[in-house]
Write a protein that holds these residues in place. Structure first.
Motif, short mmCIF file in Angstrom:
data_model
loop_
_atom_site.label_atom_id
_atom_site.label_comp_id
_atom_site.label_asym_id
_atom_site.label_seq_id
_atom_site.Cartn_x
_atom_site.Cartn_y
_atom_site.Cartn_z
N LEU A 88 -12.44 -99.29 -1.43
CA LEU A 88 -11.74 -97.85 -1.40
C LEU A 88 -11.70 -97.13 -2.71
O LEU A 88 -11.96 -95.81 -2.71
CB LEU A 88 -10.58 -98.16 -0.74
CG LEU A 88 -10.40 -98.34 0.81
CD1 LEU A 88 -8.82 -98.70 1.24
CD2 LEU A 88 -11.10 -97.21 1.52
N TRP A 93 -11.75 -90.64 -0.09
CA TRP A 93 -11.27 -91.04 1.28
C TRP A 93 -12.09 -90.47 2.60
O TRP A 93 -12.42 -91.20 3.47
CB TRP A 93 -9.61 -90.78 1.53
CG TRP A 93 -9.24 -90.91 2.92
CD1 TRP A 93 -9.02 -89.90 3.68
CD2 TRP A 93 -8.96 -91.95 3.51
NE1 TRP A 93 -8.69 -90.22 4.90
CE2 TRP A 93 -8.47 -91.79 4.77
CE3 TRP A 93 -8.77 -93.48 3.26
CZ2 TRP A 93 -8.33 -92.59 5.96
CZ3 TRP A 93 -8.66 -94.39 3.95
CH2 TRP A 93 -8.26 -93.91 5.35
N GLU A 94 -12.27 -89.32 2.29
CA GLU A 94 -13.31 -88.79 3.29
C GLU A 94 -14.70 -89.48 3.69
O GLU A 94 -15.08 -89.63 4.93
CB GLU A 94 -13.72 -87.21 3.10
CG GLU A 94 -12.59 -86.50 2.94
CD GLU A 94 -11.77 -86.56 1.87
OE1 GLU A 94 -12.11 -87.11 0.74
OE2 GLU A 94 -10.62 -85.92 1.84
N ALA A 96 -15.03 -92.84 2.93
CA ALA A 96 -14.59 -94.20 3.70
C ALA A 96 -14.27 -93.95 5.21
O ALA A 96 -14.77 -94.95 5.94
CB ALA A 96 -13.60 -94.78 2.86
N ARG A 97 -13.73 -92.83 5.61
CA ARG A 97 -13.50 -92.54 6.95
C ARG A 97 -14.69 -92.22 7.73
O ARG A 97 -14.99 -92.94 8.87
CB ARG A 97 -12.39 -91.47 7.24
CG ARG A 97 -12.14 -91.04 8.70
CD ARG A 97 -11.28 -90.17 8.86
NE ARG A 97 -11.21 -89.50 10.20
CZ ARG A 97 -10.48 -90.29 11.38
NH1 ARG A 97 -9.74 -91.30 10.85
NH2 ARG A 97 -10.50 -89.88 12.44
N ASP A 145 -2.75 -95.93 5.29
CA ASP A 145 -3.85 -94.96 6.15
C ASP A 145 -5.13 -95.59 6.46
O ASP A 145 -5.67 -95.38 7.45
CB ASP A 145 -4.16 -93.74 5.09
CG ASP A 145 -3.07 -92.89 4.58
OD1 ASP A 145 -2.13 -92.89 5.59
OD2 ASP A 145 -2.82 -92.21 3.69
N TYR A 146 -5.59 -96.71 5.60
CA TYR A 146 -6.63 -97.42 5.91
C TYR A 146 -6.56 -98.25 7.29
O TYR A 146 -7.29 -98.32 8.16
CB TYR A 146 -6.93 -98.19 4.73
CG TYR A 146 -8.17 -99.15 4.79
CD1 TYR A 146 -9.53 -98.72 4.94
CD2 TYR A 146 -8.11 -100.57 5.36
CE1 TYR A 146 -10.60 -99.72 5.00
CE2 TYR A 146 -8.97 -101.37 5.47
CZ TYR A 146 -10.28 -101.04 5.24
OH TYR A 146 -11.24 -101.96 5.50
#
Length: 243
Positions: A88, A93-94, A96-97, A145-146
């Motif tokens: 991560l 983040w985008e 990873a999602r 969040d993860y």
């Protein structure tokens, strides 16, 4: 049976392929990844390398007709494409999602529509994590969040299977720390033990989780959620029977 291993070049994917090459219930392995998947170096004397077919996919949000054709007729899929917590720090983040959630959604929607040759439901074995949380209101303090995002993906997989009218049978594997001989140095092993104790993270051996994932794909899904203790239990049982 014809088995898809998605994320075939990764840490767990390599071990799944290594074991599947020697598994009598697996007749064909479709190794799905961004690059060509080689035969594991430690495949063993009982391995049948002719089972392995490398399926290279350039875009996991848009499967080409060629890739779909190669994946068509598979009986089961072990899904291992994801971003680990340690990765991560090196990506937005985008991104990873997209890898964890969007790729899984598109993958299941695509593979789920490619009828298994057996005429039976596609067995979809999704690999998540022990601390993933399906209820956003219970977001963990660490990597909240993860963990919620991985839980959201779990919810999607199970709902898709439930709503598939018998076309897909799914399970979610929730391993803790996946360990293997030589993976850690002495210092890192001590730190990982301390870290696991602080956050309550269980451990499973690489050989155990791989054996369990293959068993669920080949012999049928035991239940819709396999906790770390289930992965250890099934993996040890399967490994004992094969010795």
């Amino acid at each position: 049976m014809k088995l898809i291993v998605a994320g075939a070049t990764g840490f767990v994917g390599t071990e799944v392929i290594r074991q599947a090459l020697s598994h009598p219930g697996v007749t064909s392995i479709l190794a799905l990844a961004r690059r060509t998947t080689p035969v594991p170096a430690n495949a063993g004397p009982g391995a049948d390398a002719s089972k392995l077919q490398s399926v290279v996919c350039d875009d996991f949000e848009n499967y080409s007709d060629s890739v779909k054709q190669q994946l068509s007729g598979a009986d089961a899929c072990v899904w291992l494409i994801a971003v680990t917590p340690s990765q991560l720090r090196s990506m937005p983040w985008e991104e990873a999602r997209k890898i964890c959630y969007d790729y899984t959604v598109k993958g299941l929607e695509t593979i789920g529509k490619l009828s298994p040759a057996s005429g039976k439901p596609l067995r979809f074995v999704y690999t998540s994590g022990a601390n993933s949380e399906r209820d956003p209101s219970k977001k963990p303090f660490i990597l909240g969040d993860y963990c919620v995002m991985r839980g959201e993906t779990e919810n999607f997989v199970l709902k898709y299977a439930k709503d598939s009218n018998g076309a897909v049978d799914a399970t979610v594997a929730k391993p803790g720390l996946i360990d293997a001989p030589g993976k850690w140095g002495i210092a890192m092993r001590v730190l990982s033990t301390i870290g696991r104790s602080i956050i309550g993270l269980p451990k499973v051996e690489l050989t155990e989780i791989a054996a369990t994932l293959i068993d669920q794909a080949v012999n049928g899904i035991e239940k819709d959620t396999l906790l770390n203790e289930d992965l250890v239990r099934i993996g040890q049982k399967v490994s004992g029977e094969s010795e």
